[in-house]
Design a protein around this motif. Structure first.
Motif, PDB file in Angstrom:
ATOM      1  N   THR A 101     -21.610  -3.566 -27.006  1.00 35.86           N
ATOM      2  CA  THR A 101     -20.259  -3.345 -27.520  1.00 35.86           C
ATOM      3  C   THR A 101     -20.249  -2.225 -28.553  1.00 35.86           C
ATOM      4  O   THR A 101     -21.265  -1.936 -29.194  1.00 35.86           O
ATOM      5  N   PHE A 135     -13.168  -7.604 -20.799  1.00 39.50           N
ATOM      6  CA  PHE A 135     -13.454  -8.811 -21.576  1.00 39.50           C
ATOM      7  C   PHE A 135     -14.779  -9.385 -21.108  1.00 39.50           C
ATOM      8  O   PHE A 135     -15.146  -9.267 -19.934  1.00 39.50           O
ATOM      9  N   THR A 192     -17.895 -10.899 -27.058  1.00 41.58           N
ATOM     10  CA  THR A 192     -16.826 -11.218 -27.998  1.00 41.58           C
ATOM     11  C   THR A 192     -17.345 -12.066 -29.147  1.00 41.58           C
ATOM     12  O   THR A 192     -17.146 -11.751 -30.328  1.00 41.58           O
ATOM     13  N   LEU A 237     -10.587  -9.660 -32.472  1.00 45.15           N
ATOM     14  CA  LEU A 237     -11.094  -8.505 -31.752  1.00 45.15           C
ATOM     15  C   LEU A 237     -10.025  -8.010 -30.793  1.00 45.15           C
ATOM     16  O   LEU A 237      -9.471  -8.785 -30.012  1.00 45.15           O
ATOM     17  N   LEU A 254      -9.540  -6.194 -27.631  1.00 43.80           N
ATOM     18  CA  LEU A 254     -10.240  -5.774 -26.425  1.00 43.80           C
ATOM     19  C   LEU A 254      -9.240  -5.214 -25.427  1.00 43.80           C
ATOM     20  O   LEU A 254      -8.023  -5.340 -25.606  1.00 43.80           O
ATOM     21  N   GLN A 309      -9.758 -18.129 -25.533  1.00 42.30           N
ATOM     22  CA  GLN A 309      -9.609 -17.196 -24.422  1.00 42.30           C
ATOM     23  C   GLN A 309      -8.163 -17.133 -23.940  1.00 42.30           C
ATOM     24  O   GLN A 309      -7.328 -17.981 -24.283  1.00 42.30           O
TER      25      GLN A 309
END
Length: 288
Positions: free
Chosen positions: A48, A71, A76, A97, A99, A119
């Motif tokens: 990342t 994702f 994450t 975060l 994304l 999620q």
């Protein structure tokens, strides 16, 4: 170019377990090609890049050795833990975060060191009968769990969920879903998430393996995005609307991993929480 990086083991109960992750903090803007080249050099399942702030969230991009993805679960969770360490954030401070798949919040539960991410709402795609998948991949009908159908589920990345009926079927799944099997090609649309459902509809311990030739990943040691899909899948296709499970993954590639999933379905809405521990391994600098 000089950029600080950390390496962490995500969904690890101890060092040298879980899924390895490199988290890079570029001092200057990198091109897509530069980020992809760095990810290939690390050659973990994902790398990342923390590229700055977007509103009140940290902007993060995720690359496998082959492609960028919108994702993924362990990047994450791991990136949030690294951000907290890099910037000295309190462990109880929620971290957001940003994304490509959206904004994902990550929190840490008090006492046990487990980080949790919430999620996105699941999307349920194609559902297949067992015979179709068995014939396509050269499997036996009794390899599959009779109570659950093979089906596509996504909370950011779609996976073909393949519920299996026993430990032997899970053990032999690599021979079926690896690129060397002759039945799997890199242009197939969805990664394959093979799993043994928990012993109870409401929870217990599950086991899983993930094969993703599409992303340049032969076998993933721990797959948080797919774990969330399993939680949504079980509450969608199973009798219980609230589940609490532990998923074991990665032992076959010598990276034992533990993932925790809590899912609640209320009407047509799902709350999908995926948790795990993060162990820091090293830090250094990427040099030009």
């Amino acid at each position: 170019m000089k950029a600080k990086y950390y390496i962490a083991d995500v969904f690890a109960e101890e060092k040298n377990g879980g899924n390895q992750l490199a988290v890079v903090f570029p001092k200057h803007e990198l091109s897509d090609e530069e980020m992809q080249a760095i990810a290939l050099e690390f050659h973990f399942s994902e790398t990342t890049f923390v590229t700055g702030m977007k509103d009140d969230a940290y902007a993060v991009r995720i690359f496998t050795p082959a492609v960028e993805v919108p994702f993924a679960g362990h990047p994450t969770l791991g990136t949030a833990a690294v951000i907290a360490r890099e910037y000295g954030l309190d462990s109880q401070t929620p971290i957001k975060l940003s994304l490509k798949a959206g904004v994902i919040p990550v929190t840490m539960s008090a006492g046990d060191g487990v980080l949790w991410m919430k999620q996105n709402q699941p999307d349920f795609g194609a559902r297949y009968d067992i015979k179709t998948i068995a014939e396509k991949f050269g499997m036996y009908m009794n390899d599959f769990h009779p109570a659950y159908p093979p089906a596509v589920v996504s909370t950011g990345i779609p996976f073909l969920m393949i519920p299996l009926g026993g430990a032997d079927a899970l053990r032999h799944s690599q021979a079926v879903f690896s690129t060397g099997s002759g039945r799997v090609t890199k242009d197939m649309e969805n990664p394959f998430y093979c799993f043994l459902p928990p012993e109870h509809p409401y929870g217990g311990t599950a086991a899983a393996r993930l094969f993703a030739p599409q992303f340049g990943i032969a076998e993933d040691p721990a797959t948080g995005s797919a774990a969330g899909c399993m939680g949504a899948y079980l509450t969608h296709y199973g009798p219980d609307k609230t589940i609490d499970i532990k998923i074991l993954q990665g032992a076959e590639v010598n990276r034992p991993s533990v993932l925790y999933v809590k899912t609640t379905k209320t009407g047509e809405k799902f709350e999908v929480l995926v948790g795990g521990k993060v162990v820091f391994f090293s830090e250094g600098h990427v040099l030009s």
